[in-house]
Design a protein around this motif. Sequence first.
Motif, PDB file in Angstrom:
ATOM      1  N   GLU A   9      -9.065   5.654 -10.486  1.00 21.09           N
ATOM      2  CA  GLU A   9      -8.623   6.865 -11.188  1.00 21.09           C
ATOM      3  C   GLU A   9      -7.782   7.805 -10.337  1.00 21.09           C
ATOM      4  N   ASP A  10      -7.281   7.363  -9.191  1.00 20.58           N
ATOM      5  CA  ASP A  10      -6.475   8.277  -8.386  1.00 20.58           C
ATOM      6  C   ASP A  10      -5.136   8.527  -9.087  1.00 20.58           C
ATOM      7  N   THR A  11      -4.456   9.561  -8.684  1.00 14.25           N
ATOM      8  CA  THR A  11      -3.200   9.945  -9.348  1.00 14.25           C
ATOM      9  C   THR A  11      -1.959   9.552  -8.561  1.00 14.25           C
ATOM     10  N   HIS A  12      -2.130   8.899  -7.413  1.00 10.37           N
ATOM     11  CA  HIS A  12      -0.958   8.621  -6.574  1.00 10.37           C
ATOM     12  C   HIS A  12      -0.551   7.150  -6.563  1.00 10.37           C
ATOM     13  N   SER A  13      -1.305   6.261  -7.222  1.00  8.65           N
ATOM     14  CA  SER A  13      -0.986   4.833  -7.202  1.00  8.65           C
ATOM     15  C   SER A  13      -0.288   4.411  -8.480  1.00  8.65           C
ATOM     16  N   LEU A  14       0.552   3.387  -8.354  1.00  6.30           N
ATOM     17  CA  LEU A  14       1.192   2.818  -9.538  1.00  6.30           C
ATOM     18  C   LEU A  14       0.146   2.181 -10.450  1.00  6.30           C
ATOM     19  N   VAL A  15       0.239   2.459 -11.732  1.00  9.95           N
ATOM     20  CA  VAL A  15      -0.550   1.760 -12.736  1.00  9.95           C
ATOM     21  C   VAL A  15       0.419   0.904 -13.534  1.00  9.95           C
ATOM     22  N   GLY A  16       0.292  -0.429 -13.379  1.00 13.20           N
ATOM     23  CA  GLY A  16       1.198  -1.354 -14.047  1.00 13.20           C
ATOM     24  C   GLY A  16       0.443  -2.325 -14.929  1.00 13.20           C
ATOM     25  N   GLY A  17       1.119  -3.404 -15.282  1.00  9.91           N
ATOM     26  CA  GLY A  17       0.520  -4.331 -16.225  1.00  9.91           C
ATOM     27  C   GLY A  17       0.326  -3.650 -17.561  1.00  9.91           C
ATOM     28  N   ASN A  18      -0.831  -3.807 -18.148  1.00  9.24           N
ATOM     29  CA  ASN A  18      -1.186  -3.114 -19.391  1.00  9.24           C
ATOM     30  C   ASN A  18      -2.060  -1.917 -19.034  1.00  9.24           C
ATOM     31  N   PRO A  19      -1.528  -0.688 -19.096  1.00  5.64           N
ATOM     32  CA  PRO A  19      -2.321   0.493 -18.712  1.00  5.64           C
ATOM     33  C   PRO A  19      -3.602   0.644 -19.513  1.00  5.64           C
ATOM     34  N   ASP A  20      -3.664   0.029 -20.694  1.00  7.58           N
ATOM     35  CA  ASP A  20      -4.859   0.111 -21.536  1.00  7.58           C
ATOM     36  C   ASP A  20      -5.680  -1.181 -21.484  1.00  7.58           C
ATOM     37  N   GLY A  21      -5.413  -2.032 -20.507  1.00  8.81           N
ATOM     38  CA  GLY A  21      -6.101  -3.312 -20.413  1.00  8.81           C
ATOM     39  C   GLY A  21      -7.598  -3.167 -20.211  1.00  8.81           C
ATOM     40  N   ASP A  22      -8.341  -4.187 -20.614  1.00 10.36           N
ATOM     41  CA  ASP A  22      -9.798  -4.137 -20.492  1.00 10.36           C
ATOM     42  C   ASP A  22     -10.294  -4.613 -19.134  1.00 10.36           C
ATOM     43  N   ILE A  23      -9.407  -5.151 -18.311  1.00  6.70           N
ATOM     44  CA  ILE A  23      -9.730  -5.554 -16.939  1.00  6.70           C
ATOM     45  C   ILE A  23      -8.781  -4.823 -15.993  1.00  6.70           C
ATOM     46  N   THR A  24      -9.348  -4.187 -14.973  1.00  7.15           N
ATOM     47  CA  THR A  24      -8.521  -3.498 -13.972  1.00  7.15           C
ATOM     48  C   THR A  24      -8.522  -4.280 -12.668  1.00  7.15           C
ATOM     49  N   LEU A  25      -7.331  -4.513 -12.150  1.00  5.29           N
ATOM     50  CA  LEU A  25      -7.136  -5.206 -10.871  1.00  5.29           C
ATOM     51  C   LEU A  25      -6.455  -4.261  -9.900  1.00  5.29           C
ATOM     52  N   VAL A  26      -7.085  -4.014  -8.780  1.00  3.28           N
ATOM     53  CA  VAL A  26      -6.510  -3.174  -7.726  1.00  3.28           C
ATOM     54  C   VAL A  26      -6.038  -4.079  -6.595  1.00  3.28           C
ATOM     55  N   GLU A  27      -4.822  -3.820  -6.104  1.00  5.38           N
ATOM     56  CA  GLU A  27      -4.277  -4.613  -5.003  1.00  5.38           C
ATOM     57  C   GLU A  27      -3.945  -3.714  -3.823  1.00  5.38           C
ATOM     58  N   PHE A  28      -4.503  -4.014  -2.657  1.00  6.97           N
ATOM     59  CA  PHE A  28      -4.133  -3.362  -1.398  1.00  6.97           C
ATOM     60  C   PHE A  28      -3.056  -4.229  -0.749  1.00  6.97           C
ATOM     61  N   ILE A  29      -1.881  -3.637  -0.518  1.00  5.30           N
ATOM     62  CA  ILE A  29      -0.719  -4.445  -0.146  1.00  5.30           C
ATOM     63  C   ILE A  29      -0.002  -3.888   1.077  1.00  5.30           C
ATOM     64  N   ASP A  30       0.526  -4.799   1.877  1.00  5.90           N
ATOM     65  CA  ASP A  30       1.416  -4.472   3.000  1.00  5.90           C
ATOM     66  C   ASP A  30       2.684  -5.300   2.795  1.00  5.90           C
ATOM     67  N   TYR A  31       3.843  -4.642   2.744  1.00  7.71           N
ATOM     68  CA  TYR A  31       5.095  -5.331   2.420  1.00  7.71           C
ATOM     69  C   TYR A  31       5.497  -6.385   3.455  1.00  7.71           C
ATOM     70  N   ARG A  32       4.978  -6.288   4.669  1.00  8.76           N
ATOM     71  CA  ARG A  32       5.354  -7.239   5.713  1.00  8.76           C
ATOM     72  C   ARG A  32       4.329  -8.368   5.842  1.00  8.76           C
ATOM     73  N   CYS A  33       3.354  -8.388   4.972  1.00  7.20           N
ATOM     74  CA  CYS A  33       2.291  -9.388   5.014  1.00  7.20           C
ATOM     75  C   CYS A  33       2.749 -10.654   4.291  1.00  7.20           C
TER      76      CYS A  33
END
Length: 248
Positions: free
Chosen positions: A81-105
């Motif tokens: 529920e934070d306000t600073h992260s992108l919410v993509g996919g289906n914002p109303d989806g019944d499953i939430t997936l959070v990804e911690f990402i590093d662009y150089r990984c």
Amino acid sequence: MKNWLTTVVALTALALPAHSLDLDRMSDAEREAFRAEIREYLLENPEVIMEAVAVLEQREAAQQAEADMALVAANEDALFEDTHSLVGGNPDGDITLVEFIDYRCGFCRRAHPEIENLLETDGNIRLIVKEFPILGEDSVTASRFAIAVKQLVGDEEYKTVHDALIALPGEVSEPALRRLSDTFGLPTDDILAHMESDEVTEVIASNHALAQRLRISGTPTFVMQNQMLRGFVPADEMLTLAEALRAE
């Protein structure tokens, strides 16, 4: 010999009641006899060791999963529920997936098309992207640029830049970022100036603090509902997990 005996006893005890082995109560002669019996049995049945190790690994994995679920539950608001992260996919989806990402990984880059495939195949997943730069200055620079785009321009442009950064070859230099920004018609000077702002720094610090609480030390790391997935996971495995979570 003592270390070997301790290991064998620990493995043997997996299948025995806790009180059934007490080496401290054995005499020296009884301990020697016990060692001999265990050694003879294992030499005749070496597969028992692998079976015991497999049981031990399963128990440790189950304990880790339970611990991860507790960590997720304790950090639900910051995760979902934070306000600073992108919410993509289906914002109303019944499953939430959070990804911690590093662009150089490298594994994050490998996971990116898998996530896109997942969202396309299952149209009912809400994706939250957490910028988590941990692999050096280029990682931090890339994340600062992406966050600055989100804060100044918006989510759609952030997603475009996010997709470009995950595939960007070479160093994440100012000329490279200028070229990327100009390609998409973004306000380049404003974005570059905003990269070092307190607002951007706070997002990265918040994500790092959350990762520390969740005991996340590598990327990619995913949280799907109450399940933590540490490392690269193919789309088909995530689809299977999503269906299992829906069935609970």
